[in-house]
Design an enzyme around this catalytic site. Structure first.
Site, PDB file in Angstrom:
ATOM      1  N   TRP A 137       0.797  -1.222   0.000  1.00 36.61           N
ATOM      2  CA  TRP A 137       0.000   0.000   0.000  1.00 36.61           C
ATOM      3  C   TRP A 137       0.831   1.274   0.000  1.00 36.61           C
ATOM      4  O   TRP A 137       0.320   2.361  -0.274  1.00 36.61           O
ATOM      5  CB  TRP A 137      -0.909   0.030   1.245  1.00 36.61           C
ATOM      6  CG  TRP A 137      -0.187  -0.271   2.526  1.00 36.61           C
ATOM      7  CD1 TRP A 137      -0.119  -1.474   3.160  1.00 36.61           C
ATOM      8  CD2 TRP A 137       0.624   0.629   3.299  1.00 36.61           C
ATOM      9  NE1 TRP A 137       0.663  -1.381   4.284  1.00 36.61           N
ATOM     10  CE2 TRP A 137       1.127  -0.100   4.401  1.00 36.61           C
ATOM     11  CE3 TRP A 137       0.957   1.975   3.186  1.00 36.61           C
ATOM     12  CZ2 TRP A 137       1.949   0.478   5.374  1.00 36.61           C
ATOM     13  CZ3 TRP A 137       1.780   2.561   4.138  1.00 36.61           C
ATOM     14  CH2 TRP A 137       2.270   1.811   5.221  1.00 36.61           C
TER      15      TRP A 137
ATOM     16  N   LYS B 201      -2.561  -8.747  -7.241  1.00 36.71           N
ATOM     17  CA  LYS B 201      -3.254  -8.753  -5.957  1.00 36.71           C
ATOM     18  C   LYS B 201      -2.710  -7.567  -5.173  1.00 36.71           C
ATOM     19  O   LYS B 201      -1.585  -7.579  -4.689  1.00 36.71           O
ATOM     20  CB  LYS B 201      -3.015 -10.054  -5.200  1.00 36.71           C
ATOM     21  CG  LYS B 201      -3.766 -10.151  -3.862  1.00 36.71           C
ATOM     22  CD  LYS B 201      -2.918  -9.662  -2.729  1.00 36.71           C
ATOM     23  CE  LYS B 201      -3.556  -9.905  -1.364  1.00 36.71           C
ATOM     24  NZ  LYS B 201      -3.837  -8.655  -0.631  1.00 36.71           N
ATOM     25  N   HIS B 202      -3.494  -6.487  -5.080  1.00 41.74           N
ATOM     26  CA  HIS B 202      -3.034  -5.291  -4.400  1.00 41.74           C
ATOM     27  C   HIS B 202      -3.437  -5.327  -2.930  1.00 41.74           C
ATOM     28  O   HIS B 202      -4.276  -6.126  -2.513  1.00 41.74           O
ATOM     29  CB  HIS B 202      -3.629  -4.042  -5.081  1.00 41.74           C
ATOM     30  CG  HIS B 202      -2.695  -2.886  -5.116  1.00 41.74           C
ATOM     31  ND1 HIS B 202      -1.812  -2.604  -4.091  1.00 41.74           N
ATOM     32  CD2 HIS B 202      -2.494  -1.910  -6.049  1.00 41.74           C
ATOM     33  CE1 HIS B 202      -1.120  -1.519  -4.396  1.00 41.74           C
ATOM     34  NE2 HIS B 202      -1.507  -1.086  -5.581  1.00 41.74           N
ATOM     35  N   ALA B 203      -2.823  -4.441  -2.134  1.00 43.48           N
ATOM     36  CA  ALA B 203      -3.192  -4.315  -0.728  1.00 43.48           C
ATOM     37  C   ALA B 203      -4.650  -3.874  -0.616  1.00 43.48           C
ATOM     38  O   ALA B 203      -5.106  -2.995  -1.357  1.00 43.48           O
ATOM     39  CB  ALA B 203      -2.280  -3.298  -0.038  1.00 43.48           C
TER      40      ALA B 203
ATOM     41  N   GLY C 280       6.545  -6.520   0.178  1.00 39.04           N
ATOM     42  CA  GLY C 280       5.748  -6.504   1.392  1.00 39.04           C
ATOM     43  C   GLY C 280       6.577  -6.825   2.607  1.00 39.04           C
ATOM     44  O   GLY C 280       7.805  -6.689   2.617  1.00 39.04           O
ATOM     45  N   SER C 281       5.895  -7.277   3.648  1.00 35.21           N
ATOM     46  CA  SER C 281       6.535  -7.531   4.929  1.00 35.21           C
ATOM     47  C   SER C 281       7.315  -8.839   4.912  1.00 35.21           C
ATOM     48  O   SER C 281       7.125  -9.705   4.041  1.00 35.21           O
ATOM     49  CB  SER C 281       5.478  -7.594   6.034  1.00 35.21           C
ATOM     50  OG  SER C 281       4.655  -8.732   5.861  1.00 35.21           O
TER      51      SER C 281
ATOM     52  N   GLU D 100      10.779  -8.698  -2.300  1.00 37.35           N
ATOM     53  CA  GLU D 100      11.352  -7.442  -1.802  1.00 37.35           C
ATOM     54  C   GLU D 100      10.640  -7.144  -0.499  1.00 37.35           C
ATOM     55  O   GLU D 100       9.468  -6.759  -0.483  1.00 37.35           O
ATOM     56  CB  GLU D 100      11.162  -6.319  -2.834  1.00 37.35           C
ATOM     57  CG  GLU D 100      12.040  -5.112  -2.560  1.00 37.35           C
ATOM     58  CD  GLU D 100      11.335  -4.027  -1.764  1.00 37.35           C
ATOM     59  OE1 GLU D 100      11.510  -4.037  -0.521  1.00 37.35           O
ATOM     60  OE2 GLU D 100      10.637  -3.204  -2.347  1.00 37.35           O
ATOM     61  N   LEU D 101      11.357  -7.336   0.623  1.00 39.32           N
ATOM     62  CA  LEU D 101      10.719  -7.356   1.930  1.00 39.32           C
ATOM     63  C   LEU D 101      11.149  -6.152   2.773  1.00 39.32           C
ATOM     64  O   LEU D 101      11.431  -5.095   2.249  1.00 39.32           O
ATOM     65  CB  LEU D 101      11.029  -8.688   2.618  1.00 39.32           C
ATOM     66  CG  LEU D 101      10.740  -9.937   1.770  1.00 39.32           C
ATOM     67  CD1 LEU D 101      11.112 -11.202   2.524  1.00 39.32           C
ATOM     68  CD2 LEU D 101       9.281  -9.970   1.329  1.00 39.32           C
TER      69      LEU D 101
ATOM     70  N   CYS E  89      10.225   0.701   2.667  1.00 39.14           N
ATOM     71  CA  CYS E  89      11.221  -0.327   2.954  1.00 39.14           C
ATOM     72  C   CYS E  89      12.629   0.235   2.866  1.00 39.14           C
ATOM     73  O   CYS E  89      13.513  -0.160   3.629  1.00 39.14           O
ATOM     74  CB  CYS E  89      11.081  -1.490   1.970  1.00 39.14           C
ATOM     75  SG  CYS E  89       9.492  -2.319   1.995  1.00 39.14           S
TER      76      CYS E  89
ATOM     77  N   GLU F  52      12.290  -3.371  12.368  1.00 37.99           N
ATOM     78  CA  GLU F  52      11.986  -2.377  11.339  1.00 37.99           C
ATOM     79  C   GLU F  52      10.976  -1.381  11.898  1.00 37.99           C
ATOM     80  O   GLU F  52       9.944  -1.769  12.440  1.00 37.99           O
ATOM     81  CB  GLU F  52      11.421  -3.037  10.091  1.00 37.99           C
ATOM     82  CG  GLU F  52      11.113  -2.032   8.985  1.00 37.99           C
ATOM     83  CD  GLU F  52      10.547  -2.675   7.736  1.00 37.99           C
ATOM     84  OE1 GLU F  52      10.671  -2.056   6.654  1.00 37.99           O
ATOM     85  OE2 GLU F  52       9.986  -3.772   7.833  1.00 37.99           O
TER      86      GLU F  52
END
Length: 463
Positions: free
Chosen positions: A138, A162-164, A214-215, A236-237, A270, A367
């Site tokens: 998001w 698939k979006h937030a 994402g996370s 990519e976290l 991030c 984080e």
């Protein structure tokens, strides 16, 4: 055929500045998901045969459609996740730019490469892999999608997004962009899904690969699902990027850039600088300049062009950040700026700087996904490198150093996917982007990003 027990349910889009509901949407049903996967597989058989030049023309059309819808898209970003409007407008332009970059350069990136082989002609060619599932976050709701979509489509693959859930309005607006660009039925499809449904989509035979921004928790789930299905994925976290200032740095310039590096997008990135590691020789000067510039930031209505820092995306994320600061203070750390949660409406949290006592502080080891900066003093260059590497994450880093050769030598000792010398980390279509350790694997952008989702096929022919 994909099966799932998840029923269609409402999804709410909420304005984080006011807490008011913007809109409600319905999640896609199992039948709708199944139909979409059939369409993407059918569309792939046609899209894969288009020429690179034909795909480039569609990408140029996508860029034009993004710019034509700029005002509406920027307003949606600001309404749904709180990004200050000027930053939202910059995100739109960057998203158009990544389409143009791959439209102009994909042909060279995909050109067959000759190989030396005794007695046979040999070359490597780069072929489409198949439909790709992109699970998007998001915090940059247009840019993150487009930086995945542009190379994936350029490579001849089709795309399911698939979006937030919190930015479903942006997701559907993007689908209209793809439709307006004339890509063709099923080439790009947006599905409103939850996490369990997305994992089932990864397992479906009609999907060839997956990419996630994402996370760390989401990365474990997606990476596990892709591994179980023997499918490639890019993750990519999270990140806890170090911003290192050594003794010969331009301290004033470093402090000014540090403010943007930490607090842009309300610190919800991030690749935001999160741990500021400063050698003793320049620590007092840097901290004084950094705190002064941070105090000058304006927090408020994200639609007001004078606002530098808007609300966080959701109240629960604001509360998690506040808890991290509370635990840091209990640990013995010192709040220099901010640190007090707003009691008013909306998910606001003030720009905050905390000087930490040691590397075991919660805001050094976890984080911090919001406007909180951890600052630590270290003795020298070697100590700075040790502290920078003392993290589970390894996405990127920034290094401020006056001597070029010294800076390059330090960069080689940092366990990160990137090092930006005398500047702040930023993603750019020209260069690969991604991390190591628990920040994920694989690369986005550049030629490396394009080739993540192609079949690298070796061909040999007798002389």
């Amino acid at each position: 055929m994909m099966t799932t027990t998840v029923a269609a349910r409402p999804i709410r889009s909420v304005n984080p500045a006011s807490g008011e509901t913007i809109a409600e949407y319905s999640a896609h049903s199992p039948e709708a998901i199944d139909a979409a996967l059939t369409r993407t597989r059918t569309a792939f058989e046609g899209w894969r045969t288009t020429t690179v030049d034909a795909r480039a023309a569609k990408l140029h059309a996508m860029a034009a459609a993004i710019r034509a819808g700029s005002d509406r898209l920027a307003a949606l970003i600001t309404a749904e996740m709180g990004k200050p409007i000027a930053q939202a407008e910059a995100e739109i332009e960057k998203s158009a730019g990544v389409c143009e970059f791959y439209a102009d350069h994909a042909a060279d990136m995909l050109a067959p490469e000759p190989a030396e082989l005794v007695g046979r002609e040999a070359f490597v060619q780069f072929l489409p892999l198949g439909p790709v599932l992109a699970i998007m976050p998001w915090n940059y709701p247009i840019w993150q999608v487009m930086r995945a979509a542009a190379p994936i489509l350029s490579g001849g693959n089709t795309l399911v997004i698939k979006h937030a859930e919190s930015v479903s309005g942006c997701a559907l607006a993007l689908q209209k962009i793809f439709d307006d660009a004339g890509l063709g039925d099923g080439v790009v499809q947006t599905l409103l899904l939850d996490g369990p449904s997305a994992s089932m989509v990864i397992a479906d035979d009609r999907i060839a690969a997956a990419t996630l921004t994402g996370s760390e928790r989401a990365g474990v789930a997606v990476g596990g699902a892709a591994g179980a299905a023997l499918k490639p994925c890019v993750l990519e976290l999270g990140g806890s990027d170090a911003f290192i200032v050594v003794d010969d740095a331009d301290v004033h310039a470093a402090a000014q850039v540090a403010v943007n590096a930490r607090f842009q997008n309300t610190g919800q990135s991030c690749i935001a600088a999160k741990r500021f590691i400063v050698t003793d020789a320049v620590a007092d000067e840097f901290i004084a300049a950094f705190t002064a510039a941070t105090k000058a930031l304006t927090i408020g209505d994200p639609f007001d062009r004078s606002t530098d820092v808007g609300p966080m995306s959701r109240v629960e994320l604001r509360d998690e950040l506040d808890d991290q600061v509370t635990r840091a203070v209990a640990h013995g750390d010192t709040v220099l700026v901010g640190g007090t949660r707003s009691d008013g409406p909306g998910a606001f949290y003030p720009p905050t700087i905390v000087e930490v006592a040691d590397t075991s502080s919660p805001i050094m080891q976890e984080e911090t996904f919001g406007p909180v900066a951890a600052v630590i003093r270290v003795a020298d260059e070697d100590a700075a490198i040790r502290v920078a590497n003392d993290s589970a994450y390894g996405l990127s880093s920034a290094l401020w150093c006056g001597d070029r050769d010294r800076a390059v030598s330090i960069a080689a000792r940092l366990d990160t996917g990137g090092c930006f010398i005398n500047g702040m980390t930023a993603s750019d279509p020209h260069i690969p982007f991604g991390g190591v350790k628990r920040s994920g694997f694989g690369r986005e952008l550049g030629a490396y990003g394009l080739r993540e989702f192609v079949n690298v096929q070796t061909v040999t022919i007798p002389d």
